[in-house]
Design a protein around this motif. Structure first.
Motif, PDB file in Angstrom:
ATOM      1  N   GLY A 106       0.782  -1.243  -0.008  1.00 51.72           N
ATOM      2  CA  GLY A 106      -0.212   0.115  -0.050  1.00 51.72           C
ATOM      3  C   GLY A 106       0.743   1.364   0.110  1.00 51.72           C
ATOM      4  O   GLY A 106       2.034   1.299  -0.382  1.00 51.72           O
ATOM      5  N   ARG A 107       0.236   2.414   0.421  1.00 54.84           N
ATOM      6  CA  ARG A 107       1.138   3.631   0.190  1.00 54.84           C
ATOM      7  C   ARG A 107       2.180   3.660   1.327  1.00 54.84           C
ATOM      8  O   ARG A 107       3.082   4.360   0.995  1.00 54.84           O
ATOM      9  CB  ARG A 107       0.079   4.936   0.446  1.00 54.84           C
ATOM     10  CG  ARG A 107      -0.469   4.922   1.994  1.00 54.84           C
ATOM     11  CD  ARG A 107      -1.271   6.110   2.103  1.00 54.84           C
ATOM     12  NE  ARG A 107      -2.742   6.028   1.416  1.00 54.84           N
ATOM     13  CZ  ARG A 107      -3.923   5.621   2.177  1.00 54.84           C
ATOM     14  NH1 ARG A 107      -3.575   5.191   3.236  1.00 54.84           N
ATOM     15  NH2 ARG A 107      -4.938   5.577   1.176  1.00 54.84           N
ATOM     16  N   ASN A 108       2.002   3.023   2.433  1.00 50.70           N
ATOM     17  CA  ASN A 108       3.083   3.045   3.397  1.00 50.70           C
ATOM     18  C   ASN A 108       4.313   2.230   2.840  1.00 50.70           C
ATOM     19  O   ASN A 108       5.363   2.506   3.406  1.00 50.70           O
ATOM     20  CB  ASN A 108       2.581   2.468   4.646  1.00 50.70           C
ATOM     21  CG  ASN A 108       1.518   3.531   5.343  1.00 50.70           C
ATOM     22  OD1 ASN A 108       1.360   4.781   5.149  1.00 50.70           O
ATOM     23  ND2 ASN A 108       0.577   2.682   6.055  1.00 50.70           N
ATOM     24  N   THR A 109       4.192   1.327   1.946  1.00 49.38           N
ATOM     25  CA  THR A 109       5.239   0.475   1.623  1.00 49.38           C
ATOM     26  C   THR A 109       5.812   0.972   0.264  1.00 49.38           C
ATOM     27  O   THR A 109       6.771   0.398  -0.230  1.00 49.38           O
ATOM     28  CB  THR A 109       4.840  -0.848   1.633  1.00 49.38           C
ATOM     29  OG1 THR A 109       3.913  -1.005   0.607  1.00 49.38           O
ATOM     30  CG2 THR A 109       4.570  -1.463   2.766  1.00 49.38           C
ATOM     31  N   PHE A 110       5.164   2.025  -0.250  1.00 45.37           N
ATOM     32  CA  PHE A 110       5.694   2.588  -1.692  1.00 45.37           C
ATOM     33  C   PHE A 110       6.714   3.601  -1.592  1.00 45.37           C
ATOM     34  O   PHE A 110       6.327   4.759  -1.397  1.00 45.37           O
ATOM     35  CB  PHE A 110       3.899   3.183  -2.315  1.00 45.37           C
ATOM     36  CG  PHE A 110       4.405   3.714  -3.835  1.00 45.37           C
ATOM     37  CD1 PHE A 110       4.586   2.670  -4.750  1.00 45.37           C
ATOM     38  CD2 PHE A 110       4.627   5.050  -4.005  1.00 45.37           C
ATOM     39  CE1 PHE A 110       4.734   3.181  -5.947  1.00 45.37           C
ATOM     40  CE2 PHE A 110       4.933   5.438  -5.294  1.00 45.37           C
ATOM     41  CZ  PHE A 110       5.000   4.544  -6.357  1.00 45.37           C
ATOM     42  N   THR A 111       7.871   3.079  -1.295  1.00 47.73           N
ATOM     43  CA  THR A 111       9.002   4.201  -0.971  1.00 47.73           C
ATOM     44  C   THR A 111       9.995   3.717  -2.127  1.00 47.73           C
ATOM     45  O   THR A 111       9.956   2.628  -2.577  1.00 47.73           O
ATOM     46  CB  THR A 111       9.532   3.490   0.306  1.00 47.73           C
ATOM     47  OG1 THR A 111       9.894   2.198   0.452  1.00 47.73           O
ATOM     48  CG2 THR A 111       8.542   3.858   1.460  1.00 47.73           C
ATOM     49  N   GLN A 112      10.824   4.706  -2.189  1.00 50.93           N
ATOM     50  CA  GLN A 112      11.903   4.486  -3.184  1.00 50.93           C
ATOM     51  C   GLN A 112      12.966   3.275  -2.749  1.00 50.93           C
ATOM     52  O   GLN A 112      13.481   2.493  -3.694  1.00 50.93           O
ATOM     53  CB  GLN A 112      12.786   5.615  -3.378  1.00 50.93           C
ATOM     54  CG  GLN A 112      13.915   5.640  -4.691  1.00 50.93           C
ATOM     55  CD  GLN A 112      13.028   5.359  -6.193  1.00 50.93           C
ATOM     56  OE1 GLN A 112      11.955   6.055  -6.242  1.00 50.93           O
ATOM     57  NE2 GLN A 112      13.394   4.292  -6.590  1.00 50.93           N
ATOM     58  N   GLU A 113      12.985   3.221  -1.443  1.00 50.15           N
ATOM     59  CA  GLU A 113      13.680   1.926  -1.002  1.00 50.15           C
ATOM     60  C   GLU A 113      13.280   0.600  -1.475  1.00 50.15           C
ATOM     61  O   GLU A 113      14.094  -0.056  -1.922  1.00 50.15           O
ATOM     62  CB  GLU A 113      13.948   2.075   0.437  1.00 50.15           C
ATOM     63  CG  GLU A 113      14.973   0.919   1.091  1.00 50.15           C
ATOM     64  CD  GLU A 113      14.776   0.975   2.618  1.00 50.15           C
ATOM     65  OE1 GLU A 113      15.547   0.152   3.141  1.00 50.15           O
ATOM     66  OE2 GLU A 113      14.278   1.924   3.255  1.00 50.15           O
TER      67      GLU A 113
END
Length: 386
Positions: free
Chosen positions: A91-98
């Motif tokens: 979801g949005r919380n795991t949608f990171t560049q890392e």
């Protein structure tokens, strides 16, 4: 050598089919397929999987599944496990560049083959995303290059997925397969209609993409969804029949590429939900395989059967036509068939379309493919004749 033989055989067939005295010829299946490298269909979703536990890995191995996922990005202890791990952008919380970089690196190294996306965005207690949020993130996921699932709604009929797929189509975004969840009252008979006709066929006809059933299980819906008296029909016998009938169905549906039983917190003591859904878990609280788990373990799973031909070559009026339909996966030899070919066109059991058409226009053709294990799949084509 393989290509040379294929070309020679194709020319031989063309010569046979152009013979005016052979208009009613029925060709045999000259083409035996070679299994692709895809994983077997049977898998599990491992809720709250303990990445540091070798015991948890052994439990996955004991079920003899081809793949698994844990709603996460990475699995550092996959050396313990014989099955393919599939990451998820939850979801949005795991949608990171890392995390994007982790998936990209894993894909480029051959560690990951697919990516699941956005778990139950229509559910307030899960990723809880709007369609526009998911659409805005999609270009970054596409850049990874990895095959992408659709976001997976809690309710496939809620309209969330329809809206997402329509916007993705308008923007020409890539979605490689559809991910769905399907929980049904297993005490009611009729898996063929409930799961195949009412759910899977409907979704496949709508989107024309392969399906991954990433969550399903033997659930007492009324109790699981919020209390009330237990349904006495949701018993062990009914659960066994459900898992046997549902897996048999899923193995035979070629457009279902993969399926995963929801393992339901199997590595936590006392978490097999004896009061809510006792037959969901494939393990008992004492870490022994449950009765449903034994059935799931013993399912002999196959590789998904796919018709790989994307489009048909155009045809010309009163000229000989020949085209080979290709497939992969499944078991044994393939048998092709069609019920709606235009006049003058035939399809051999080996997948060769041939003939001479006398009418121009656009013709919709349905091609069905079966393997020796009873798995079936189909694909629709548009044939242009001028």
């Amino acid at each position: 050598m393989k290509n040379k033989h294929f070309i020679s055989l194709s020319l031989l067939l063309i010569n046979i089919l152009t013979c005016t005295s052979c208009s009613n010829i029925t060709t045999t299946n000259f083409f035996n397929h070679v299994d692709n490298n895809s994983t077997i269909k049977k898998g599990i979703g491992v809720s709250r999987y303990n990445n540091q536990s070798k015991t948890s890995g052994e439990k996955i191995n004991n079920l003899e599944v081809g793949w698994y996922y844990n709603w996460g990005i990475t699995d550092p202890d996959n050396d313990y496990i014989n099955s393919e791990y599939v990451p998820m952008m939850w979801g949005r919380n795991t949608f990171t560049q890392e995390n994007i970089n982790k998936i990209k690196d894993g894909y480029q190294k051959g560690k990951y083959k697919y990516l699941l996306t956005f778990n139950e965005p229509d559910n307030n207690s899960q990723s809880n995303m709007t369609v526009q949020e998911a659409i805005n993130m999609w270009p970054e996921l596409e850049k990874i290059g990895i095959p992408l699932s659709s976001p997976c709604p809690a309710d496939y009929s809620s309209g969330w997925l329809d809206e997402f797929m329509q916007k993705a189509k308008e923007l020409k975004y890539r979605v490689d397969f559809i991910a769905i969840h399907c929980y049904q009252d297993f005490s009611v008979s009729g898996v063929e209609k409930k799961m195949k006709t009412d759910v899977l066929d409907t979704i496949y006809e709508k989107y024309k993409l392969p399906i991954w059933l990433t969550e399903y299980g033997a659930i007492d819906i009324s109790t699981w969804a919020g209390g009330g008296k237990y349904n006495p029909n949701c018993n062990e016998k009914a659960a066994k029949e459900y898992i046997e009938n549902s897996t048999k169905l899923l193995e035979k549906l070629g457009y279902v590429e993969r399926y995963a039983w929801f393992l339901d917190n199997f590595n936590e003591t006392g978490s097999a939900r004896p009061k809510e859904a006792p037959y969901t878990s494939l393990y008992n609280d004492d870490d022994t395989i449950s009765s449903t788990g034994e059935i799931y373990k013993n399912i002999v799973s196959s590789k998904p059967l796919k018709i790989t031909t994307k489009t048909l070559n155009d045809a010309s009026i009163n000229k000989d036509y020949y085209f080979q339909i290709e497939a992969e996966g499944g078991k044994g030899n393939y048998t092709f068939s069609s019920q709606n070919l235009p006049n003058g066109l035939s399809l051999s059991s080996g997948g060769q379309l041939y003939g001479k058409l006398s009418k121009n226009g656009e013709f919709n053709i349905n091609i069905t493919c079966n393997d020796e294990n009873g798995q079936t799949t189909y694909k629709k084509y548009l044939l242009l004749v001028d």
